[in-house]
Write an enzyme that holds these catalytic residues in place. Structure first.
Site, PDB file in Angstrom:
ATOM      1  N   ASP A 195       0.872  -1.184   0.000  1.00  0.00           N
ATOM      2  CA  ASP A 195       0.000   0.000   0.000  1.00  0.00           C
ATOM      3  C   ASP A 195       0.909   1.234   0.000  1.00  0.00           C
ATOM      4  OD1 ASP A 195      -3.270   0.235   0.943  1.00  0.00           O
ATOM      5  OD2 ASP A 195      -2.089   2.080   0.905  1.00  0.00           O
TER       6      ASP A 195
ATOM      7  N   SER B  68     -14.707  -3.184 -11.813  1.00  0.00           N
ATOM      8  CA  SER B  68     -15.789  -2.433 -11.176  1.00  0.00           C
ATOM      9  C   SER B  68     -17.052  -2.633 -11.998  1.00  0.00           C
ATOM     10  CB  SER B  68     -15.447  -0.940 -11.151  1.00  0.00           C
ATOM     11  OG  SER B  68     -16.592  -0.166 -10.819  1.00  0.00           O
TER      12      SER B  68
ATOM     13  N   TYR C 126     -12.429   6.590 -15.021  1.00  0.00           N
ATOM     14  CA  TYR C 126     -12.591   5.369 -14.209  1.00  0.00           C
ATOM     15  C   TYR C 126     -13.234   4.253 -15.024  1.00  0.00           C
ATOM     16  CZ  TYR C 126     -13.740   2.666  -9.969  1.00  0.00           C
ATOM     17  OH  TYR C 126     -13.848   1.688  -9.008  1.00  0.00           O
TER      18      TYR C 126
ATOM     19  N   ASP D 180       3.749   1.426  -4.320  1.00  0.00           N
ATOM     20  CA  ASP D 180       2.903   2.221  -5.206  1.00  0.00           C
ATOM     21  C   ASP D 180       2.758   1.397  -6.489  1.00  0.00           C
ATOM     22  OD1 ASP D 180       1.854   3.920  -7.104  1.00  0.00           O
ATOM     23  OD2 ASP D 180       3.112   5.628  -6.554  1.00  0.00           O
ATOM     24  N   VAL D 181       1.545   0.971  -6.793  1.00  0.00           N
ATOM     25  CA  VAL D 181       1.356   0.055  -7.928  1.00  0.00           C
ATOM     26  C   VAL D 181       1.661   0.696  -9.278  1.00  0.00           C
ATOM     27  CG1 VAL D 181      -0.287  -1.509  -6.815  1.00  0.00           C
ATOM     28  CG2 VAL D 181      -1.145   0.521  -8.053  1.00  0.00           C
TER      29      VAL D 181
ATOM     30  N   LYS E 162     -11.322   0.802 -15.956  1.00  0.00           N
ATOM     31  CA  LYS E 162     -11.859  -0.467 -15.446  1.00  0.00           C
ATOM     32  C   LYS E 162     -12.274  -1.387 -16.594  1.00  0.00           C
ATOM     33  CE  LYS E 162     -11.466   0.136 -10.940  1.00  0.00           C
ATOM     34  NZ  LYS E 162     -10.548  -0.705 -10.134  1.00  0.00           N
TER      35      LYS E 162
HETATM   36  N1  LIG Z   1     -15.709   0.854  -2.947  1.00  0.00           N
HETATM   37  C1  LIG Z   1     -16.418   0.629  -4.054  1.00  0.00           C
HETATM   38  O1  LIG Z   1     -17.624   0.925  -4.115  1.00  0.00           O
HETATM   39  C2  LIG Z   1     -15.775   0.000  -5.244  1.00  0.00           C
HETATM   40  C3  LIG Z   1     -16.604  -0.377  -6.309  1.00  0.00           C
HETATM   41  C4  LIG Z   1     -16.030  -0.961  -7.434  1.00  0.00           C
HETATM   42  C5  LIG Z   1     -14.666  -1.158  -7.490  1.00  0.00           C
HETATM   43  N2  LIG Z   1     -13.882  -0.765  -6.444  1.00  0.00           N
HETATM   44  C6  LIG Z   1     -12.446  -0.981  -6.574  1.00  0.00           C
HETATM   45  O2  LIG Z   1     -11.981  -1.721  -5.472  1.00  0.00           O
HETATM   46  C7  LIG Z   1     -10.621  -1.383  -5.204  1.00  0.00           C
HETATM   47  C8  LIG Z   1     -10.460  -0.992  -3.747  1.00  0.00           C
HETATM   48  O3  LIG Z   1     -11.308   0.105  -3.492  1.00  0.00           O
HETATM   49  P1  LIG Z   1     -11.727   0.527  -2.007  1.00  0.00           P
HETATM   50  O4  LIG Z   1     -13.087   1.070  -2.103  1.00  0.00           O
HETATM   51  O5  LIG Z   1     -11.423  -0.564  -1.047  1.00  0.00           O
HETATM   52  O6  LIG Z   1     -10.726   1.751  -1.779  1.00  0.00           O
HETATM   53  P2  LIG Z   1     -10.044   2.317  -0.431  1.00  0.00           P
HETATM   54  O7  LIG Z   1      -9.687   3.728  -0.753  1.00  0.00           O
HETATM   55  O8  LIG Z   1     -10.887   2.029   0.754  1.00  0.00           O
HETATM   56  O9  LIG Z   1      -8.706   1.467  -0.331  1.00  0.00           O
HETATM   57  C9  LIG Z   1      -7.758   1.553  -1.339  1.00  0.00           C
HETATM   58  C10 LIG Z   1      -6.381   1.333  -0.779  1.00  0.00           C
HETATM   59  O10 LIG Z   1      -5.465   1.436  -1.886  1.00  0.00           O
HETATM   60  C11 LIG Z   1      -4.383   2.251  -1.494  1.00  0.00           C
HETATM   61  N3  LIG Z   1      -3.786   2.872  -2.678  1.00  0.00           N
HETATM   62  C12 LIG Z   1      -4.165   4.006  -3.313  1.00  0.00           C
HETATM   63  N4  LIG Z   1      -3.322   4.273  -4.323  1.00  0.00           N
HETATM   64  C13 LIG Z   1      -2.395   3.290  -4.327  1.00  0.00           C
HETATM   65  C14 LIG Z   1      -1.254   3.024  -5.112  1.00  0.00           C
HETATM   66  N5  LIG Z   1      -0.878   3.848  -6.110  1.00  0.00           N
HETATM   67  N6  LIG Z   1      -0.525   1.920  -4.859  1.00  0.00           N
HETATM   68  C15 LIG Z   1      -0.885   1.094  -3.836  1.00  0.00           C
HETATM   69  N7  LIG Z   1      -1.930   1.312  -3.030  1.00  0.00           N
HETATM   70  C16 LIG Z   1      -2.675   2.398  -3.273  1.00  0.00           C
HETATM   71  C17 LIG Z   1      -4.961   3.259  -0.511  1.00  0.00           C
HETATM   72  O11 LIG Z   1      -3.943   3.811   0.318  1.00  0.00           O
HETATM   73  C18 LIG Z   1      -5.973   2.395   0.248  1.00  0.00           C
HETATM   74  O12 LIG Z   1      -5.373   1.780   1.378  1.00  0.00           O
HETATM   75  C19 LIG Z   1     -10.274  -0.275  -6.204  1.00  0.00           C
HETATM   76  O13 LIG Z   1      -9.656  -0.832  -7.340  1.00  0.00           O
HETATM   77  C20 LIG Z   1     -11.623   0.297  -6.571  1.00  0.00           C
HETATM   78  O14 LIG Z   1     -11.617   0.940  -7.830  1.00  0.00           O
HETATM   79  C21 LIG Z   1     -14.405  -0.188  -5.322  1.00  0.00           C
END
Ligand SMILES: NC(=O)c1ccc[n+]([C@@H]2O[C@H](COP(=O)([O-])OP(=O)(O)OC[C@H]3O[C@@H](n4cnc5c(N)ncnc54)[C@H](O)[C@@H]3O)[C@@H](O)[C@H]2O)c1
Length: 265
Positions: free
Chosen positions: A39, A142, A155, A63-64, A159
């Site tokens: 993370d 997503s 986005y 950082d991905v 996705k």
């Molecule tokens: N929450 C939703 O409704 C939802 C819906 C569809 C898809 N998603 C996808 O699910 C995944 C997780 O989302 P979430 O809601 O848990 O988000 P979140 O913000 O709660 O958690 C994301 C984590 O990723 C970390 N992060 C951010 N940029 C980064 C980077 N460059 N390298 C490594 N880590 C990094 C952040 O620090 C955080 O800890 C994402 O790909 C998001 O697009 C989420």
């Protein structure tokens, strides 16, 4: 623990400090895997590592969007736990703007995080797995990969790209015993979606349009990731699994409309 649905496996999870990634890491460990977590938020990552303990979890800042970071995270799995069986390319995030007003730098940041970050994870995890003769990669897509939302051009595009990337990866890696799938969550309550609860009508619109009439908790996404990661999904590859309460059958909430309504209030 010795039993569990992924007992004895080594798994990598990106974006594991919060939300869905943290829930995935917790579930994989609960089902017997050892995990390597990455993370950019080191404080959040350390809290998850402390909770899971050093026998089951290791991690580093990753950082991905930085290839050296991703390569180092994969290497950590091999050094620390002796291999890599499961990789969950979870890190991602968005931002909202109509296309004609979209700042290009913001567009690139979203695509870099949501699509290029998944590519780098697939590349480096896939390299180890194809050499070792097997594995399972789960990419976080997503609902917006398949359902457009106003103001969500970057986005949605990124996705949708994850879905195409997943299919190509499945096609290329299958002969090495590596399965590659993607998950498409609908609205999940996490820190990333927190602001949607502040926008008038958005969550209500999602709930109205979802046949199951609610949003999800991160653990509900983690259970589908666990299935795809496990040997129970041994003949599943190149697939996109919707986890959206049926929201695909409706329409996505109008974020731009909500911003406009908020501006008028
Ligand atoms: N929450 C939703 O409704 C939802 C819906 C569809 C898809 N998603 C996808 O699910 C995944 C997780 O989302 P979430 O809601 O848990 O988000 P979140 O913000 O709660 O958690 C994301 C984590 O990723 C970390 N992060 C951010 N940029 C980064 C980077 N460059 N390298 C490594 N880590 C990094 C952040 O620090 C955080 O800890 C994402 O790909 C998001 O697009 C989420």
């Amino acid at each position: 623990m010795t039993g569990g649905r992924v007992a004895g496996k080594v798994a990598l999870v990106t974006g594991a400090g919060a939300g869905i990634g943290r829930a995935v890491a917790q579930r994989l460990v609960a089902e017997g895997a050892r995990v390597v977590l990455g993370d950019i938020d080191e404080k959040a990552l350390d809290a998850v590592l402390d909770e899971l303990g050093p026998e089951a979890a290791a991690g580093r800042r990753c950082d991905v969007t930085d290839e050296a970071d991703v390569e180092a995270l994969v290497a950590l799995a091999v050094e620390r736990f002796g291999g890599l069986d499961i990789a969950v390319a979870n890190a991602g995030g968005g931002g909202s703007s109509e296309l004609v007003a979209h700042d290009y730098a913001q567009w690139r940041r979203i695509v870099d995080l949501c699509l290029n970050g998944v590519f780098l994870t697939v590349k480096h995890a896939g390299r180890v797995m194809t050499e070792r003769g097997g594995g399972s990669i789960v990419n976080m897509a997503s609902l917006n990969a398949v359902q457009a939302g106003r103001g969500m051009g970057a986005y949605c595009s990124a996705k949708a790209g994850v879905v195409a990337l997943t299919e190509v990866a499945a096609l290329e890696m299958g002969r090495h015993g590596v399965r590659v799938n993607a998950v498409a969550p609908g609205l999940v309550r996490t820190q990333a979606t927190g602001p949607m609860w502040q926008l008038p009508g958005v969550v209500e619109e999602y709930v109205e349009n979802a046949p199951l009439g609610r949003f999800a908790e991160p653990e509900e996404i983690a259970s589908v990731v666990l299935f795809l990661a496990s040997d129970e999904a041994g003949f599943v590859s190149g697939s996109l699994y919707g986890v959206d309460g049926g929201a695909r059958t409706g329409r996505y909430p109008d974020l731009i409309g909500a911003f406009e309504r908020m501006g008028r209030e």
